[in-house]
Design a protein around this motif. Structure first.
Motif, PDB file in Angstrom:
ATOM      1  N   UNK A   1      25.043  33.973  15.829  1.00 56.68           N
ATOM      2  CA  UNK A   1      26.132  33.965  16.815  1.00 56.68           C
ATOM      3  C   UNK A   1      26.655  32.543  16.979  1.00 56.68           C
ATOM      4  N   UNK A   2      25.758  31.588  17.111  1.00 54.99           N
ATOM      5  CA  UNK A   2      26.162  30.190  17.279  1.00 54.99           C
ATOM      6  C   UNK A   2      26.916  29.674  16.051  1.00 54.99           C
ATOM      7  N   UNK A   3      26.394  29.963  14.864  1.00 50.47           N
ATOM      8  CA  UNK A   3      27.036  29.474  13.632  1.00 50.47           C
ATOM      9  C   UNK A   3      28.371  30.155  13.387  1.00 50.47           C
ATOM     10  N   UNK A   4      28.446  31.461  13.629  1.00 51.71           N
ATOM     11  CA  UNK A   4      29.712  32.170  13.447  1.00 51.71           C
ATOM     12  C   UNK A   4      30.760  31.658  14.435  1.00 51.71           C
ATOM     13  N   UNK A   5      30.355  31.485  15.684  1.00 49.02           N
ATOM     14  CA  UNK A   5      31.272  30.977  16.695  1.00 49.02           C
ATOM     15  C   UNK A   5      31.788  29.590  16.343  1.00 49.02           C
ATOM     16  N   UNK A   6      30.893  28.720  15.871  1.00 49.11           N
ATOM     17  CA  UNK A   6      31.288  27.359  15.493  1.00 49.11           C
ATOM     18  C   UNK A   6      32.278  27.374  14.328  1.00 49.11           C
ATOM     19  N   UNK A   7      32.176  28.392  13.477  1.00 44.75           N
ATOM     20  CA  UNK A   7      33.080  28.512  12.330  1.00 44.75           C
ATOM     21  C   UNK A   7      34.355  29.276  12.678  1.00 44.75           C
ATOM     22  N   UNK A   8      34.461  29.738  13.928  1.00 46.88           N
ATOM     23  CA  UNK A   8      35.651  30.475  14.356  1.00 46.88           C
ATOM     24  C   UNK A   8      35.713  31.906  13.846  1.00 46.88           C
ATOM     25  N   UNK A   9      34.564  32.458  13.507  1.00 45.91           N
ATOM     26  CA  UNK A   9      34.507  33.831  12.996  1.00 45.91           C
ATOM     27  C   UNK A   9      34.245  34.783  14.165  1.00 45.91           C
ATOM     28  N   UNK A  10      35.126  35.764  14.313  1.00 40.09           N
ATOM     29  CA  UNK A  10      35.001  36.757  15.377  1.00 40.09           C
ATOM     30  C   UNK A  10      33.831  37.687  15.054  1.00 40.09           C
ATOM     31  N   UNK A  11      33.044  38.005  16.070  1.00 37.11           N
ATOM     32  CA  UNK A  11      31.876  38.875  15.880  1.00 37.11           C
ATOM     33  C   UNK A  11      31.622  39.647  17.162  1.00 37.11           C
ATOM     34  N   UNK A  12      30.801  40.659  17.059  1.00 36.25           N
ATOM     35  CA  UNK A  12      30.410  41.435  18.229  1.00 36.25           C
ATOM     36  C   UNK A  12      29.246  40.766  18.946  1.00 36.25           C
ATOM     37  N   UNK A  13      28.720  41.473  19.914  1.00 37.31           N
ATOM     38  CA  UNK A  13      27.564  40.988  20.677  1.00 37.31           C
ATOM     39  C   UNK A  13      26.280  41.413  19.979  1.00 37.31           C
ATOM     40  N   UNK A  14      25.218  40.694  20.250  1.00 41.23           N
ATOM     41  CA  UNK A  14      23.894  41.123  19.802  1.00 41.23           C
ATOM     42  C   UNK A  14      23.564  42.378  20.610  1.00 41.23           C
ATOM     43  N   UNK A  15      23.297  43.477  19.912  1.00 37.75           N
ATOM     44  CA  UNK A  15      23.133  44.786  20.546  1.00 37.75           C
ATOM     45  C   UNK A  15      21.768  45.381  20.218  1.00 37.75           C
ATOM     46  N   UNK A  16      21.040  45.762  21.250  1.00 40.00           N
ATOM     47  CA  UNK A  16      19.723  46.377  21.098  1.00 40.00           C
ATOM     48  C   UNK A  16      19.894  47.882  20.872  1.00 40.00           C
ATOM     49  N   UNK A  17      19.462  48.350  19.718  1.00 43.33           N
ATOM     50  CA  UNK A  17      19.494  49.784  19.411  1.00 43.33           C
ATOM     51  C   UNK A  17      18.059  50.318  19.516  1.00 43.33           C
TER      52      UNK A  17
END
Length: 59
Positions: free
Chosen positions: A15-31
């Motif tokens: 999440x941190x690395x994707x955000x720093x790269x400006x890549x949109x992503x979902x939330x960490x989700x517990x299944x």
């Protein structure tokens, strides 16, 4: 496509690395019923990708 990572901590690191790269992503989700924790994102062709970690036993 789902790619396995070692731990939920690795998902939060992604999440941190994707955000720093400006890549949109979902939330960490517990299944919980599936014993997985996931993080979803889309590739440039709009194909869903998923990072998946085993759910900690004490979560």
């Amino acid at each position: 496509m789902s790619l396995r990572v070692r731990s939920v901590g690795d998902l939060h690191g992604a999440v941190d690395r994707l955000g720093a790269a400006g890549i949109v992503h979902g939330a960490v989700t517990d299944l919980e019923p599936f014993g997985l924790v996931i993080l979803s994102l889309q590739d440039p062709d709009d194909i869903n990708l998923e990072l998946a970690a085993p759910r900690p036993c004490d979560a």
